[in-house]
Design an enzyme around this catalytic site. Sequence first.
Site, PDB file in Angstrom:
ATOM      1  N   LYS A 185      -6.905   3.923  -6.404  1.00 26.20           N
ATOM      2  CA  LYS A 185      -5.835   2.982  -6.034  1.00 26.20           C
ATOM      3  C   LYS A 185      -4.806   3.791  -5.250  1.00 26.20           C
ATOM      4  O   LYS A 185      -4.276   4.776  -5.756  1.00 26.20           O
ATOM      5  CB  LYS A 185      -5.201   2.395  -7.298  1.00 26.20           C
ATOM      6  CG  LYS A 185      -3.898   1.612  -7.071  1.00 26.20           C
ATOM      7  CD  LYS A 185      -4.162   0.245  -6.513  1.00 26.20           C
ATOM      8  CE  LYS A 185      -2.872  -0.570  -6.415  1.00 26.20           C
ATOM      9  NZ  LYS A 185      -2.415  -1.068  -7.719  1.00 26.20           N
ATOM     10  N   VAL A 186      -4.553   3.382  -4.010  1.00 26.20           N
ATOM     11  CA  VAL A 186      -3.618   4.116  -3.150  1.00 26.20           C
ATOM     12  C   VAL A 186      -2.665   3.128  -2.491  1.00 26.20           C
ATOM     13  O   VAL A 186      -2.849   1.916  -2.543  1.00 26.20           O
ATOM     14  CB  VAL A 186      -4.361   4.917  -2.054  1.00 26.20           C
ATOM     15  CG1 VAL A 186      -5.274   5.973  -2.662  1.00 26.20           C
ATOM     16  CG2 VAL A 186      -5.144   3.991  -1.118  1.00 26.20           C
ATOM     17  N   SER A 187      -1.669   3.675  -1.848  1.00 26.25           N
ATOM     18  CA  SER A 187      -0.784   2.850  -1.038  1.00 26.25           C
ATOM     19  C   SER A 187      -1.491   2.470   0.262  1.00 26.25           C
ATOM     20  O   SER A 187      -2.205   3.287   0.858  1.00 26.25           O
ATOM     21  CB  SER A 187       0.492   3.622  -0.719  1.00 26.25           C
ATOM     22  OG  SER A 187       1.242   2.926   0.255  1.00 26.25           O
ATOM     23  N   THR A 191       3.859   2.259   1.222  1.00 18.80           N
ATOM     24  CA  THR A 191       4.181   1.013   1.906  1.00 18.80           C
ATOM     25  C   THR A 191       5.677   0.770   1.852  1.00 18.80           C
ATOM     26  O   THR A 191       6.271   0.297   2.823  1.00 18.80           O
ATOM     27  CB  THR A 191       3.419  -0.158   1.262  1.00 18.80           C
ATOM     28  OG1 THR A 191       2.024   0.120   1.301  1.00 18.80           O
ATOM     29  CG2 THR A 191       3.694  -1.454   1.992  1.00 18.80           C
ATOM     30  N   ALA A 192       6.283   1.084   0.715  1.00 22.33           N
ATOM     31  CA  ALA A 192       7.728   0.892   0.577  1.00 22.33           C
ATOM     32  C   ALA A 192       8.476   1.641   1.684  1.00 22.33           C
ATOM     33  O   ALA A 192       9.405   1.110   2.298  1.00 22.33           O
ATOM     34  CB  ALA A 192       8.185   1.376  -0.794  1.00 22.33           C
ATOM     35  N   HIS A 215       8.284  -1.682  -7.943  1.00 23.94           N
ATOM     36  CA  HIS A 215       7.744  -2.056  -9.254  1.00 23.94           C
ATOM     37  C   HIS A 215       8.799  -2.658 -10.180  1.00 23.94           C
ATOM     38  O   HIS A 215       9.605  -3.479  -9.769  1.00 23.94           O
ATOM     39  CB  HIS A 215       7.063  -0.855  -9.914  1.00 23.94           C
ATOM     40  CG  HIS A 215       5.864  -0.349  -9.166  1.00 23.94           C
ATOM     41  ND1 HIS A 215       5.057  -1.147  -8.408  1.00 23.94           N
ATOM     42  CD2 HIS A 215       5.345   0.896  -9.070  1.00 23.94           C
ATOM     43  CE1 HIS A 215       4.083  -0.433  -7.872  1.00 23.94           C
ATOM     44  NE2 HIS A 215       4.235   0.821  -8.254  1.00 23.94           N
TER      45      HIS A 215
END
Length: 283
Positions: free
Chosen positions: A56-58, A110-111, A154
């Site tokens: 799981k990655v950005s 992404t942020a 989050h």
Amino acid sequence: MSEPLKIAYSPCPNDTFVFDAWAHGRVPGAPALDVTFADIDITNGMAERGEFDVLKVSYAVLPWVLEEYALLPCGGALGRGCGPLVLTTGGGNAADLAGKTVAVPSERSTAYLLFRLWAATEVPGGVGEVVVLPFHEIMPAVRDGKVDAGLVIHEARFTYQDYGLVCLADMGEHWESTTGLPIPLGAIIAKRSLGAARLRELAEAARTSVRMAWDDPLASRPYVLEHAQEMDPAVADQHIGLYVNEFTAGLGEAGYAAVRGLLTRAAAEGLVPPLGRDALAFP
């Protein structure tokens, strides 16, 4: 029997909710998993080094890893109304951030891309220094005046007021209002060397695991709370409700448009390498 696939994802409630059935052998015919828990900034680095079979990655790290890894069309996190926030102690407006110091959780996230795209149009002259801090240190740093603002993700969406902070801007709101697309946050990737048939098998296992979690939410409860780092169960539920949605079961046309849109805009700003034409195609 073949060796279990090495997978790494975060201990966040959305990931443990999604992968609970698969990780515990309840998805019929799915390959066994050898799970490692790591925050997404760690898994991003693992992907860049080619470690692990599934990660799981950005979405922001995809341009650097898509030669070795394929994007799975399910299991990840996109959504609406769930974007990163820019927090300060005193409110104000975007122009007040000109030349100021901003803490971010990662520059390969992404942020961060959403923040930079927002700042390019909303902060005259741009922000000043950008410092990378561990996620849990950002809100205290803003509260204590060590930085002028912080970019948070989050569950901080639900808890920032406990630190006496205010939301200056919602990166997701800006993204959605300017593009009409959902926000691409976390992606599930798997090594291309596993082969097309195996990759399709993994995608189906992820999709089935998501649907099983929806069908019986209580089944995942122990796994979610065990790894939720003492998070209040109500906050964990909010977290799952926000980040596990129809895009988790399948990216679909809007999901792929969102991913390509983000990475194309970021490449135009020089933030990421440009994507190849078929880079997001799934076998």
